[in-house]
Structure formats: C-alpha cells, structure tokens
Motif scaffolding. Structure first.
Motif, mmCIF file in Angstrom:
data_model
loop_
_atom_site.group_PDB
_atom_site.id
_atom_site.type_symbol
_atom_site.label_atom_id
_atom_site.label_comp_id
_atom_site.label_asym_id
_atom_site.label_seq_id
_atom_site.Cartn_x
_atom_site.Cartn_y
_atom_site.Cartn_z
ATOM 1 N N TYR A 32 37.097 27.460 55.809
ATOM 2 C CA TYR A 32 37.429 28.869 55.563
ATOM 3 C C TYR A 32 37.803 29.476 56.902
ATOM 4 C CZ TYR A 32 36.607 33.834 54.457
ATOM 5 O OH TYR A 32 36.723 35.190 54.283
ATOM 6 N N ARG A 51 42.181 29.172 53.131
ATOM 7 C CA ARG A 51 41.464 27.899 53.010
ATOM 8 C C ARG A 51 42.467 26.777 53.264
ATOM 9 N NH1 ARG A 51 36.348 28.572 51.687
ATOM 10 N NH2 ARG A 51 35.726 30.439 50.534
ATOM 11 N N SER A 93 34.421 28.856 59.240
ATOM 12 C CA SER A 93 33.088 28.557 58.727
ATOM 13 C C SER A 93 33.179 27.356 57.797
ATOM 14 C CB SER A 93 32.483 29.757 57.999
ATOM 15 O OG SER A 93 33.099 29.954 56.750
ATOM 16 N N SER A 97 24.698 26.322 53.621
ATOM 17 C CA SER A 97 23.866 27.422 53.122
ATOM 18 C C SER A 97 23.984 28.675 53.966
ATOM 19 C CB SER A 97 22.401 26.988 53.053
ATOM 20 O OG SER A 97 21.934 26.653 54.347
ATOM 21 N N SER A 98 24.435 28.529 55.230
ATOM 22 C CA SER A 98 24.457 29.684 56.113
ATOM 23 C C SER A 98 25.745 30.491 56.014
ATOM 24 C CB SER A 98 24.274 29.241 57.564
ATOM 25 O OG SER A 98 25.438 28.583 58.047
ATOM 26 N N TYR A 99 26.870 29.830 55.737
ATOM 27 C CA TYR A 99 28.187 30.476 55.741
ATOM 28 C C TYR A 99 28.432 31.259 57.035
ATOM 29 C CZ TYR A 99 28.479 29.162 50.871
ATOM 30 O OH TYR A 99 28.504 28.448 49.710
ATOM 31 N N LYS A 100 27.852 30.789 58.127
ATOM 32 C CA LYS A 100 28.013 31.507 59.386
ATOM 33 C C LYS A 100 29.426 31.313 59.921
ATOM 34 C CE LYS A 100 26.059 27.593 61.854
ATOM 35 N NZ LYS A 100 24.882 27.071 62.576
ATOM 36 N N LEU A 101 29.916 32.372 60.579
ATOM 37 C CA LEU A 101 31.254 32.346 61.152
ATOM 38 C C LEU A 101 31.191 31.991 62.634
ATOM 39 C CD1 LEU A 101 32.717 35.576 59.542
ATOM 40 C CD2 LEU A 101 33.549 33.253 59.166
ATOM 41 N N PHE A 103 33.467 32.391 65.887
ATOM 42 C CA PHE A 103 34.604 33.227 66.256
ATOM 43 C C PHE A 103 35.344 32.691 67.471
ATOM 44 C CE2 PHE A 103 34.676 37.065 63.721
ATOM 45 C CZ PHE A 103 33.444 37.030 63.087
ATOM 46 N N GLY A 104 36.648 32.942 67.493
ATOM 47 C CA GLY A 104 37.435 32.776 68.696
ATOM 48 C C GLY A 104 37.123 33.899 69.670
ATOM 49 N N ASN B 32 23.148 36.918 52.586
ATOM 50 C CA ASN B 32 22.950 36.287 53.890
ATOM 51 C C ASN B 32 23.150 37.386 54.935
ATOM 52 O OD1 ASN B 32 22.580 33.799 52.750
ATOM 53 N ND2 ASN B 32 24.453 32.889 53.580
ATOM 54 N N TYR B 34 23.276 38.461 59.246
ATOM 55 C CA TYR B 34 23.612 37.885 60.549
ATOM 56 C C TYR B 34 23.510 38.955 61.634
ATOM 57 C CZ TYR B 34 26.015 34.814 57.221
ATOM 58 O OH TYR B 34 26.313 33.997 56.150
ATOM 59 N N TYR B 36 25.155 39.400 65.458
ATOM 60 C CA TYR B 36 26.077 38.924 66.473
ATOM 61 C C TYR B 36 25.966 39.831 67.701
ATOM 62 C CZ TYR B 36 28.641 36.031 63.080
ATOM 63 O OH TYR B 36 29.001 35.083 62.155
ATOM 64 N N TYR B 49 20.719 34.192 61.962
ATOM 65 C CA TYR B 49 21.115 34.424 60.586
ATOM 66 C C TYR B 49 19.920 34.168 59.684
ATOM 67 C CZ TYR B 49 21.776 29.330 59.943
ATOM 68 O OH TYR B 49 21.602 27.968 59.875
ATOM 69 N N VAL B 51 18.984 33.467 55.398
ATOM 70 C CA VAL B 51 19.437 33.229 54.028
ATOM 71 C C VAL B 51 18.430 33.762 53.007
ATOM 72 C CG1 VAL B 51 20.834 31.263 54.719
ATOM 73 C CG2 VAL B 51 18.469 30.916 53.920
#
Lengths: 113, 112
Positions: A32, A51, A93, A97-101, A103-104, B32, B34, B36, B49, B51
């Motif tokens: 993603y 995607r 990402s 389970s976290s779907y954490k992003l 980043f650039g 979820n 987060y 940053y 993060y 969940v």
C-alpha cells in the motif's frame, strides 16, 4: 529494508507546470503506497494511494505512477497551482496487524504564480 | 463521521519536566493508533503504535512512553524531557484492517 527513499528534497515550478516527486522502496512485502500533503503547522492529509496491482491511479490533478519491477512510485501534479505549495510525503505499509506507515523524508513544493 | 483530537497545539516545557500529550478519536471503535514525531524539515518517524487497549509497540528506543487506557485514547508521556525531544508530534488512526491513516493537527513541543 524498511526505508522509503524520496526525492527531490525541494522543488520549484511555475503555475501550470507538472512537478514530479519520486519514491523508491526495498521491501517487497509493502502493498500500500499513499501520498500525503502537509501544510505548515498542520497534520498530513491523505491525498491519493495505490496498491501494486495497478500501474497508475488518477484523482483529479494528482496521478500516481507505480513500477513494481523497479520498486518505484511517483506523484505527478497536473496544472499545478500556488495552492498546491506544501510538503508532500510518500509512504508505504504492509498488510500486517499494525498497518503502520513508513514515510519518505518529504518534498517541499513551491508553485510560483 | 470520525474525528481525531490532539492537544495541546503548542507546548513549551523546560528540560527535565514531565510530558503528557493526549489524543482521542471519535466516531469509530477499536482503531489502530499511532504516535509520530516530525523534526523540523524532516519526515515522520513512527514512535509507537497500538492495536488495542493496553497494547503498545515501540518502534525506536527513546525517552518517551505511550499508553492506551481506553479504546479511543492514546497518550504520549515522558518523565523527564530532553532538548532532543523537541518536535512536532502527530497522532494518527486507522480502522482495524484498513491501511488509510488519518492524522490529528499535531502538537508543537519545544523543550527549553
């Protein structure tokens, strides 16, 4: 492996120009790829996302091009306007389970009138 | 509709003082969450993060901690602030199973 590399760091274009911002990644588990727009002193706002099953996505004046084999994706802004002046971040990402992003580092865009 | 609230908007704290930043999400359940941090002119670094309630994952070792005492509340804390803790702190949320993340308006923290 977890990094997303973004370039250029800053970009100046004239009104009506087409700025292009590029990102590259290493982790093939990423699935993603969103772009965020951030104005000074504000939180980032989701602009457009893609995607890896498609090579291009267009929403209004914003287009993402995606090259899965090269592990690169880019943002094009058609007919850019002074109001588009902001910092743009690509991200990636994976479907866990976290779907954490991840980043650039961001691109500061200035569109001159 | 869903909204995210983050406060305070700006904060100036002396070195060695404690910190508590709060983030709440409305209009959704079991998101979820987060935290940053964005250094001046830099990208966004994921700090923590969560969940679920009481479940916290730390991404980088640091002087900060996070807690999630309620489903839609996420707190960032420090017992003793360092100068290097200065930055723009952003809270974000996603729907469980969804990758679209939405950010709060951020807290500008200056440690002096």
């Amino acid at each position: 492996q977890q990094q997303v590399k973004q370039s250029p760091q800053s970009l100046i274009v004239q009104k009506g120009g087409i700025p292009i911002i590029n990102c590259a990644y290493e982790n093939t588990a990423f699935d993603y790829f969103p772009w965020y727009q951030q104005f000074p002193g504000k939180g980032p706002a989701l602009l457009i996302a893609i995607r890896p099953d498609v090579s291009e996505k267009k929403e209004g004046r914003f287009t993402i091009s995606f090259n899965k084999s090269a592990k690169q994706f880019s943002l094009h802004i058609m007919d850019s306007q002074p109001g588009d002046s902001a910092t743009y971040f690509c991200a990636a990402s994976m479907r866990d389970s976290s779907y954490k992003l991840i980043f650039g580092s961001g691109t500061r865009l200035l569109v001159r009138p | 509709s869903q909204t995210i609230h983050q406060w305070p908007a700006t904060l100036v704290q002396p070195v060695g003082s404690p910190l508590s930043l709060e983030c709440t999400v409305e209009g959704t359940s079991n998101p979820n969450l987060y935290w940053y941090r964005q250094a001046a002119g830099r990208g966004l670094q994921l700090l923590f993060y969560s969940v679920g309630i009481g479940q916290i994952s730390s991404e980088v070792p640091q002087n900060l901690s996070a807690s999630r005492p309620q489903d839609r509340q996420f707190i960032l804390s420090s017992k003793k602030l360092l100068l290097s803790d200065s930055g723009f702190y952003l809270c974000a949320w996603t729907v469980q199973g969804n990758t679209e993340a939405f950010f709060g308006q951020g807290t500008r923290l200056t440690v002096v």
